[in-house]
Design a protein around this motif. Structure first.
Motif, short mmCIF file in Angstrom:
data_model
loop_
_atom_site.label_atom_id
_atom_site.label_comp_id
_atom_site.label_asym_id
_atom_site.label_seq_id
_atom_site.Cartn_x
_atom_site.Cartn_y
_atom_site.Cartn_z
N ARG A 178 -15.50 -9.57 -1.29
CA ARG A 178 -16.55 -8.60 -1.61
C ARG A 178 -17.74 -9.27 -2.28
O ARG A 178 -17.60 -9.98 -3.27
CB ARG A 178 -16.01 -7.53 -2.53
CG ARG A 178 -15.39 -6.43 -1.76
CD ARG A 178 -15.43 -5.13 -2.55
NE ARG A 178 -14.42 -4.29 -1.97
CZ ARG A 178 -13.41 -3.79 -2.62
NH1 ARG A 178 -13.29 -3.98 -3.90
NH2 ARG A 178 -12.52 -3.06 -2.00
N ALA A 211 -7.49 -2.79 -1.67
CA ALA A 211 -8.81 -2.82 -2.31
C ALA A 211 -8.84 -1.90 -3.52
O ALA A 211 -9.38 -2.27 -4.58
CB ALA A 211 -9.88 -2.44 -1.30
N ASP A 212 -8.24 -0.71 -3.40
CA ASP A 212 -8.22 0.22 -4.53
C ASP A 212 -7.33 -0.30 -5.66
O ASP A 212 -7.64 -0.10 -6.84
CB ASP A 212 -7.74 1.60 -4.08
CG ASP A 212 -8.79 2.34 -3.25
OD1 ASP A 212 -9.99 1.95 -3.30
OD2 ASP A 212 -8.42 3.30 -2.55
N ILE A 213 -6.22 -0.96 -5.32
CA ILE A 213 -5.36 -1.55 -6.35
C ILE A 213 -6.15 -2.61 -7.12
O ILE A 213 -6.14 -2.63 -8.36
CB ILE A 213 -4.08 -2.16 -5.75
CG1 ILE A 213 -3.22 -1.09 -5.07
CG2 ILE A 213 -3.27 -2.89 -6.82
CD1 ILE A 213 -2.09 -1.64 -4.21
N GLU A 244 0.83 -1.21 0.00
CA GLU A 244 0.00 0.00 0.00
C GLU A 244 0.86 1.26 0.00
O GLU A 244 0.56 2.22 -0.71
CB GLU A 244 -0.94 -0.01 1.21
CG GLU A 244 -2.03 -1.04 1.09
CD GLU A 244 -2.96 -1.10 2.29
OE1 GLU A 244 -4.11 -1.57 2.10
OE2 GLU A 244 -2.56 -0.69 3.40
N MET A 270 -1.90 3.61 -2.41
CA MET A 270 -3.34 3.32 -2.38
C MET A 270 -3.58 2.01 -1.63
O MET A 270 -2.64 1.22 -1.45
CB MET A 270 -3.93 3.27 -3.79
CG MET A 270 -3.30 2.26 -4.69
SD MET A 270 -3.72 2.29 -6.50
CE MET A 270 -5.11 3.30 -6.67
N SER A 271 -4.81 1.79 -1.22
CA SER A 271 -5.14 0.58 -0.48
C SER A 271 -5.14 -0.62 -1.42
O SER A 271 -5.26 -0.48 -2.65
CB SER A 271 -6.52 0.71 0.17
OG SER A 271 -7.53 0.66 -0.82
N ASP A 316 -9.42 -2.84 -7.42
CA ASP A 316 -10.49 -2.19 -8.18
C ASP A 316 -9.97 -1.47 -9.43
O ASP A 316 -10.59 -1.52 -10.49
CB ASP A 316 -11.24 -1.18 -7.30
CG ASP A 316 -12.09 -1.84 -6.23
OD1 ASP A 316 -12.33 -3.07 -6.32
OD2 ASP A 316 -12.50 -1.14 -5.29
N THR A 317 -8.84 -0.80 -9.28
CA THR A 317 -8.31 0.02 -10.36
C THR A 317 -7.54 -0.78 -11.40
O THR A 317 -7.69 -0.56 -12.61
CB THR A 317 -7.40 1.13 -9.79
OG1 THR A 317 -8.13 1.87 -8.81
CG2 THR A 317 -6.91 2.07 -10.88
N TYR A 318 -6.70 -1.70 -10.94
CA TYR A 318 -5.79 -2.38 -11.85
C TYR A 318 -6.01 -3.89 -11.97
O TYR A 318 -5.46 -4.52 -12.87
CB TYR A 318 -4.34 -2.14 -11.40
CG TYR A 318 -3.98 -0.67 -11.37
CD1 TYR A 318 -3.77 0.04 -12.56
CD2 TYR A 318 -3.85 0.00 -10.17
CE1 TYR A 318 -3.43 1.38 -12.54
CE2 TYR A 318 -3.51 1.35 -10.13
CZ TYR A 318 -3.31 2.03 -11.33
OH TYR A 318 -2.97 3.35 -11.29
N PRO A 349 -10.62 -7.73 -0.63
CA PRO A 349 -11.20 -7.71 -1.98
C PRO A 349 -11.78 -9.04 -2.44
O PRO A 349 -12.79 -9.07 -3.12
CB PRO A 349 -10.03 -7.29 -2.87
CG PRO A 349 -9.07 -6.60 -1.97
CD PRO A 349 -9.24 -7.24 -0.62
N HIS A 351 -12.56 -5.51 4.55
CA HIS A 351 -11.59 -4.85 3.70
C HIS A 351 -10.93 -5.80 2.70
O HIS A 351 -10.02 -5.39 1.99
CB HIS A 351 -10.50 -4.19 4.57
CG HIS A 351 -9.61 -5.18 5.24
ND1 HIS A 351 -10.03 -5.94 6.31
CD2 HIS A 351 -8.33 -5.55 4.99
CE1 HIS A 351 -9.03 -6.73 6.69
NE2 HIS A 351 -7.99 -6.52 5.90
#
Length: 179
Positions: A133, A57-59, A49, A54-55, A61-63, A130, A128
């Motif tokens: 989810r 989860a964001d990694i 992170e 970034m978190s 989601d984004t990549y 991924p 938290h």
């Protein structure tokens, strides 16, 4: 039951890398183990992170997961610098062939293993992860255990992590390491 399959797996000052499914207690046990051994503790997920800004989860989601796994591999390779320390990995880190080979060559890998009901109870406490989810944690963990446990079994030391206090797990690791 504690299992040591390799009689040469005693701690020799190499980094100690904790592997296992999410919720098994790698971070909590790792912090306590490091404290008992007078070593530094590093959580690979926190390092990922920090490196990405970034978190996790964001990694995801984004990549996507493949991007995350590549970054995870690079971060773990950087952490395995030969200095004694305790490293907690994410649940999927040891599954990557290259990461696993590096860990097995340069560190002492310890598989923390827990029954499914323990894992489900632990992951339910935080939202938290991924891979969980919008899915039933028991189903996901059962699927992951079926595919990942045979790979975790390549670690030379296996220590159970169940409903006992984490200090019981730490003590079992210290016994396995003869530390």
């Amino acid at each position: 039951m504690l299992q040591r399959r390799d009689p040469h797996s005693r701690w020799s000052g190499k980094p100690i890398v904790l592997v296992g499914l999410m919720g098994v207690g790698k971070s909590t046990v790792g912090r306590r183990l490091a404290q008992r051994l007078g070593l530094s503790f590093v959580d690979a997920d926190n390092e990922i992170e920090a490196a990405a800004g970034m978190s996790i989860a964001d990694i995801f989601d984004t990549y996507g997961e493949p991007y995350f796994r590549d970054g995870e591999r690079r971060v773990i390779a950087r952490l395995l610098d030969g200095r004694p320390k305790v490293i907690a990995t994410g649940g999927g880190a040891f599954i990557n062939d290259e990461t696993r080979a590096l860990i097995l060559q340069t560190a002492i890998a310890i598989w923390l293993d827990a029954p499914l009901d323990v894992l489900v109870d632990r992951v339910a406490r935080r939202d938290h992860r991924p891979l969980l989810r919008n899915r039933d944690p028991a189903t996901v963990l059962a699927e992951l255990a079926a595919t990942r446990n045979p790979i975790y079994a390549e670690a030379p030391i296996r220590v159970p992590s169940d409903h006992n206090p984490h200090d019981v797990t730490v003590k079992a690791i210290l016994e396995a390491l003869d530390a």
